[in-house]
Write an enzyme that holds these catalytic residues in place. Structure first.
Site, PDB file in Angstrom:
ATOM      1  N   CYS A  63       0.867  -1.165  -0.191  1.00 18.81           N
ATOM      2  CA  CYS A  63       0.078   0.116  -0.388  1.00 18.81           C
ATOM      3  C   CYS A  63       1.037   1.436  -0.210  1.00 18.81           C
ATOM      4  CB  CYS A  63      -0.341   0.170   1.745  1.00 18.81           C
ATOM      5  SG  CYS A  63      -2.138   1.619   1.316  1.00 18.81           S
ATOM      6  N   CYS A  66      -0.537   4.486   2.358  1.00 15.89           N
ATOM      7  CA  CYS A  66      -0.384   4.065   3.593  1.00 15.89           C
ATOM      8  C   CYS A  66       1.217   4.289   4.096  1.00 15.89           C
ATOM      9  CB  CYS A  66      -0.233   2.529   3.886  1.00 15.89           C
ATOM     10  SG  CYS A  66      -2.419   2.042   3.630  1.00 15.89           S
ATOM     11  N   ASP A  67       1.451   3.341   3.027  1.00 15.40           N
ATOM     12  CA  ASP A  67       3.660   3.670   3.592  1.00 15.40           C
ATOM     13  C   ASP A  67       4.582   4.726   3.205  1.00 15.40           C
ATOM     14  OD1 ASP A  67       2.218   1.393   5.453  1.00 15.40           O
ATOM     15  OD2 ASP A  67       3.033  -0.115   4.081  1.00 15.40           O
TER      16      ASP A  67
END
Length: 207
Positions: A63, A66-67
């Site tokens: 992701c 997300c990261d």
């Protein structure tokens, strides 16, 4: 609405007759229902190569949203060639020093619009006909993706060409090769479409 919340994971479901039976891992007695909404979602599909699990959370991710911010100013790779992979590469290109897409084919499967944006982006490079063999790193996290370039005859290229093995420097690798639907509980009971997703055609919406 007088709803009752029950904590647990469904380990077995029987929808062969009504009321349906749902068995939970932490419940002594099963649950019974005359209506069941299936909303089990899907998990990221992984490569299954050495180092992938070891560096998950320390460089390997599924992701970018997300990261990706964790690797601002770093070299990163995106594994995949579809729409999701293209979108992740474009997102990462905003903040990463460089983005390398590792594509196992000779062309992107992404839509023409996305593919054009990827190929024209100055911060994105594409390695064609390449697959990931393993991820390597150290105690600080991921450091490189060791890949293999396919030979012209479509073979694995092992020992056949000087450039068969390719080392791509990366502080992070974002695997974007699709998802695995969590429909195993219903296999053999409900109609499944291609890829293991529930059949949502008119005949498969309810049972």
């Amino acid at each position: 609405f007088n709803a009752t919340m029950v904590s647990g994971a469904a380990v077995r479901v029987d929808v062969s007759r009504s009321p349906f039976t749902i068995t939970l891992d932490e419940a002594e007695a099963p649950l019974y229902a005359r209506a069941l909404v299936v909303a089990t979602g899907a998990d990221s599909r992984w490569l299954g190569v050495p180092g992938e699990h070891e560096y998950r959370g320390r460089g390997v991710s599924s992701c970018a949203t997300c990261d990706g911010y964790l690797y601002r100013g770093k070299d990163v790779v995106v594994v995949g060639g579809g729409d999701s992979a293209a979108e992740e590469a474009l997102l990462l290109a905003r903040t990463s020093r460089s983005v390398t897409m590792i594509v196992r084919r000779g062309a992107l499967r992404a839509s023409r619009a996305l593919a054009t944006r990827v190929l024209e982006h100055p911060n994105i490079a594409v390695e064609w006909n390449v697959t990931v063999d393993r991820f390597e790193g150290n105690a600080d996290g991921l450091r490189r993706a060791i890949c293999r370039r396919a030979t012209k005859d479509g073979g694995s290229g092992q020992g056949a060409a000087a450039d068969a093995e390719l080392s791509v420097r990366a502080s992070a690798a974002f695997v974007s090769i699709g998802h695995e639907p969590n429909t195993g509980l219903f296999r053999g009971q409900l109609a499944l479409a291609a890829g293991g997703y529930l059949d949502m055609s008119e005949a498969g919406r309810s049972t």
